[in-house]
Design an enzyme around this catalytic site. Structure first.
Site, PDB file in Angstrom:
ATOM      1  N   ARG A 146       0.711  -1.231  -0.246  1.00  0.00           N
ATOM      2  CA  ARG A 146       0.450  -0.197   0.508  1.00  0.00           C
ATOM      3  C   ARG A 146       0.878   1.268  -0.343  1.00  0.00           C
ATOM      4  NH1 ARG A 146      -2.170  -3.658   3.911  1.00  0.00           N
ATOM      5  NH2 ARG A 146      -4.315  -3.929   3.130  1.00  0.00           N
ATOM      6  N   LYS A 170      -2.081  -1.816   8.037  1.00  0.00           N
ATOM      7  CA  LYS A 170      -3.214  -1.355   9.713  1.00  0.00           C
ATOM      8  C   LYS A 170      -2.736  -2.428  10.196  1.00  0.00           C
ATOM      9  CE  LYS A 170      -5.907  -0.180   4.869  1.00  0.00           C
ATOM     10  NZ  LYS A 170      -7.053  -1.007   4.457  1.00  0.00           N
ATOM     11  N   HIS A 239      -2.865   2.440  -5.779  1.00  0.00           N
ATOM     12  CA  HIS A 239      -3.199   1.662  -5.809  1.00  0.00           C
ATOM     13  C   HIS A 239      -3.579   0.669  -7.271  1.00  0.00           C
ATOM     14  CE1 HIS A 239      -5.161  -0.557  -1.648  1.00  0.00           C
ATOM     15  NE2 HIS A 239      -6.385  -0.663  -2.537  1.00  0.00           N
ATOM     16  N   ARG A 242      -0.974  -2.175  -6.648  1.00  0.00           N
ATOM     17  CA  ARG A 242      -1.136  -2.621  -5.938  1.00  0.00           C
ATOM     18  C   ARG A 242      -2.466  -3.541  -7.152  1.00  0.00           C
ATOM     19  NH1 ARG A 242      -1.878  -4.367  -0.361  1.00  0.00           N
ATOM     20  NH2 ARG A 242      -3.742  -4.829   0.266  1.00  0.00           N
ATOM     21  N   HIS A 265      -4.455  -8.880   3.350  1.00  0.00           N
ATOM     22  CA  HIS A 265      -5.841  -9.065   3.659  1.00  0.00           C
ATOM     23  C   HIS A 265      -6.216  -9.118   4.058  1.00  0.00           C
ATOM     24  CE1 HIS A 265      -6.556  -7.763  -0.955  1.00  0.00           C
ATOM     25  NE2 HIS A 265      -6.099  -7.086  -0.387  1.00  0.00           N
ATOM     26  N   TYR A 274     -10.279 -10.093  -6.873  1.00  0.00           N
ATOM     27  CA  TYR A 274      -8.991 -10.470  -8.297  1.00  0.00           C
ATOM     28  C   TYR A 274      -9.389 -11.859  -9.166  1.00  0.00           C
ATOM     29  CZ  TYR A 274      -6.812  -7.697  -6.055  1.00  0.00           C
ATOM     30  OH  TYR A 274      -6.478  -5.747  -5.237  1.00  0.00           O
TER      31      TYR A 274
END
Length: 293
Positions: A146, A170, A239, A242, A265, A274
């Site tokens: 990210r 995150k 992004h 990514r 994730h 995806y």
């Protein structure tokens, strides 16, 4: 008081970012004001599902998107779960509330030929800036990290001996991303030029000419500038790179669980989007290639 107690819980026990905590605060205060307008006797602890459904309709009428409303509902679910645990309420008023449905857009990504053109054929600026900017594009594409993770990268996070990058994602969750010889060579060349250019040796991996850490807007601008030289996509952001990494991995038969871990994730559902992207690409190829498509 209950809101403050909940926000402290998120900060000190769940280690949420300040940005996330501020969003939760706004959502809860917004609901609290709405229910007070409905009735002076209503509070966050005695509100029922019907009032919350009315609030959802109110938000949609005000122009909020389904995504925004569902994000607010997610804040409420966490809040009321906290109240249940603390025995401030006996029933969860949001348990049977269903948020508005939203149409999920497919991730935008670059084709392999386009990303190769950007890295191998487009011109970058001269000297340190050009080498750094190309390194940033390659880092995004080679690792799928990210924007915040790239900016936060430090020299100590790169393990050249074991070909691993330690990423802090995150909620300060860390993961390791392996890298190949091509990225290793690019990083070594970049560090050589960077250390010749910057007088005081920085701790940040990616820096400005004065040695300071990069900021988001600068990286977003340079990514948009380089992508604009090759593609006409409406969205040209970090992004997108990514998404390009994830799609390329999946197209080359990488395991979905492995892609999930590389992207950081929390759930497989976020990665499964995806598979839809690659299926859309497959349909396009079929339409172009099959004589009776």
């Amino acid at each position: 008081m209950l809101i403050d107690s909940f926000l402290n819980y998120l900060q000190f026990e769940k280690n949420y970012s300040q940005k996330t905590i501020n969003s939760y605060r706004i959502d809860l205060i917004q609901l609290e004001r709405y229910i007070k307008d409905c009735s002076e006797e209503l509070t966050l602890t005695n509100v029922d599902a019907d009032i919350i459904r009315q609030w959802i309709i109110y938000l949609m009428d005000k122009g909020y998107t389904a995504s925004s409303v569902n994000r607010k509902l997610s804040s409420l679910r966490s809040f009321y779960m906290f109240l249940l645990i603390k025995k401030e309420i006996s029933t969860d008023p949001i348990r049977k509330v269903v948020g508005p449905k939203k149409k999920k857009p497919l991730p935008i990504f670059l084709k392999e030929t386009d990303i190769n053109k950007i890295l191998d054929e487009t011109e970058f600026k001269e000297g340190f800036i050009g080498v750094r900017d190309r390194m940033i594009i390659e880092m995004f594409y080679a690792t799928g990290i990210r924007l915040s993770e790239l900016i936060g990268l430090n020299d100590v996070d790169i393990d050249f001996n074991n070909s691993l990058i330690k990423i802090t994602g995150k909620r300060n969750k860390q993961r390791l991303i392996p890298f190949g010889n091509e990225l290793k060579k690019s990083m070594s060349e970049y560090l050589g030029i960077r250390n010749e250019t910057i007088t005081a040796l920085p701790t940040s991996f990616f820096v400005k000419e004065n040695g300071e850490r990069l900021y988001s807007a600068l990286v977003e601008r340079l990514v948009k500038r380089q992508l604009s030289k090759v593609v006409t996509l409406k969205k040209k952001s970090p992004h997108v790179l990514r998404h390009t990494f994830a799609t390329a991995m999946l197209n080359n038969e990488a395991n979905l669980n492995a892609i999930k871990e590389l992207l950081g994730h929390a759930s497989l559902a976020a990665t499964e989007v995806y598979t839809h992207t690659t299926f859309e690409e497959l349909k396009n190829i079929y339409k172009l290639a099959h004589p009776r498509a």
